[in-house]
Design a protein around this motif. Structure first.
Motif, short mmCIF file in Angstrom:
data_model
loop_
_atom_site.label_atom_id
_atom_site.label_comp_id
_atom_site.label_asym_id
_atom_site.label_seq_id
_atom_site.Cartn_x
_atom_site.Cartn_y
_atom_site.Cartn_z
N ILE A 89 61.09 44.17 -34.34
CA ILE A 89 59.79 43.99 -33.71
C ILE A 89 59.87 44.47 -32.26
O ILE A 89 60.86 44.21 -31.58
CB ILE A 89 59.39 42.49 -33.72
N LYS A 90 58.82 45.12 -31.81
CA LYS A 90 58.70 45.45 -30.39
C LYS A 90 57.33 44.95 -29.95
O LYS A 90 56.36 45.03 -30.69
CB LYS A 90 58.80 46.95 -30.16
N ILE A 91 57.29 44.44 -28.73
CA ILE A 91 56.03 43.93 -28.19
C ILE A 91 55.82 44.56 -26.82
O ILE A 91 56.67 44.44 -25.93
CB ILE A 91 56.05 42.39 -28.03
N LEU A 92 54.68 45.24 -26.66
CA LEU A 92 54.30 45.76 -25.36
C LEU A 92 53.57 44.63 -24.64
O LEU A 92 52.52 44.17 -25.09
CB LEU A 92 53.38 46.97 -25.49
N GLU A 93 54.15 44.17 -23.55
CA GLU A 93 53.57 43.08 -22.76
C GLU A 93 53.14 43.64 -21.41
O GLU A 93 53.94 44.27 -20.72
CB GLU A 93 54.59 41.97 -22.52
N ILE A 94 51.89 43.41 -21.05
CA ILE A 94 51.40 43.78 -19.72
C ILE A 94 50.67 42.57 -19.15
O ILE A 94 49.76 42.04 -19.79
CB ILE A 94 50.45 44.99 -19.77
#
Length: 145
Positions: A89-94
């Motif tokens: 899993i990859k999560i782009l967090e901004i």
């Protein structure tokens, strides 16, 4: 039937993605350049034990949705998984800034996610990122129309 389920899932992903795009466009057009420079960007790389994958995805989906809906400082929590290996899993967090991130860590939905999934996670790596061109952000999202 399986084709219908896949098409339905793709439509759900498209709807969530369009929501993220709309939110990012609104945020970026109402945010000064100085505020954008304060943004905190990271990519979370998470490996899930295969036997926990479906339960993990359900909890993550609930958490990311609540974060976007309830937290003004969360610009993006966009989870995705590798096609060839769905346990990666990859999560782009901004986040609008470091304070928004710190506030996020104290929310009930994040605490539920963290405590519920702790034993499901095989590995976790948090990669701090910097944007190369923040001014391009609105243009990227405009192309999705």
């Amino acid at each position: 039937m399986q084709k219908y389920i896949i098409e339905l899932s793709q439509k759900k992903v498209q709807i969530v993605f369009l929501f993220l795009i709309s939110f990012a466009m609104i945020f970026s057009t109402h945010t000064s350049s100085a505020q954008q420079k304060d943004m905190m960007i990271r990519i979370a790389e998470i490996e899930i034990f295969p036997e926990s994958l479906e339960e993990y995805k359900a909890i993550l989906k609930e958490e990311s949705g609540a974060s976007l809906k309830l937290e003004a400082g969360v610009v993006s929590i966009f989870p995705m998984f590798q096609k060839e290996n769905p346990t990666l899993i990859k999560i782009l967090e901004i986040y609008a800034n470091r304070e928004a991130y710190e506030a996020h860590l104290k929310t009930p939905h994040f605490l539920h996610y963290k405590t519920s999934t702790l034993k499901m996670v095989k590995s976790l790596k948090l990669i701090e990122m910097n944007a190369l061109d923040l001014e391009a952000l609105p243009a990227i999202f405009l192309k999705m129309k």
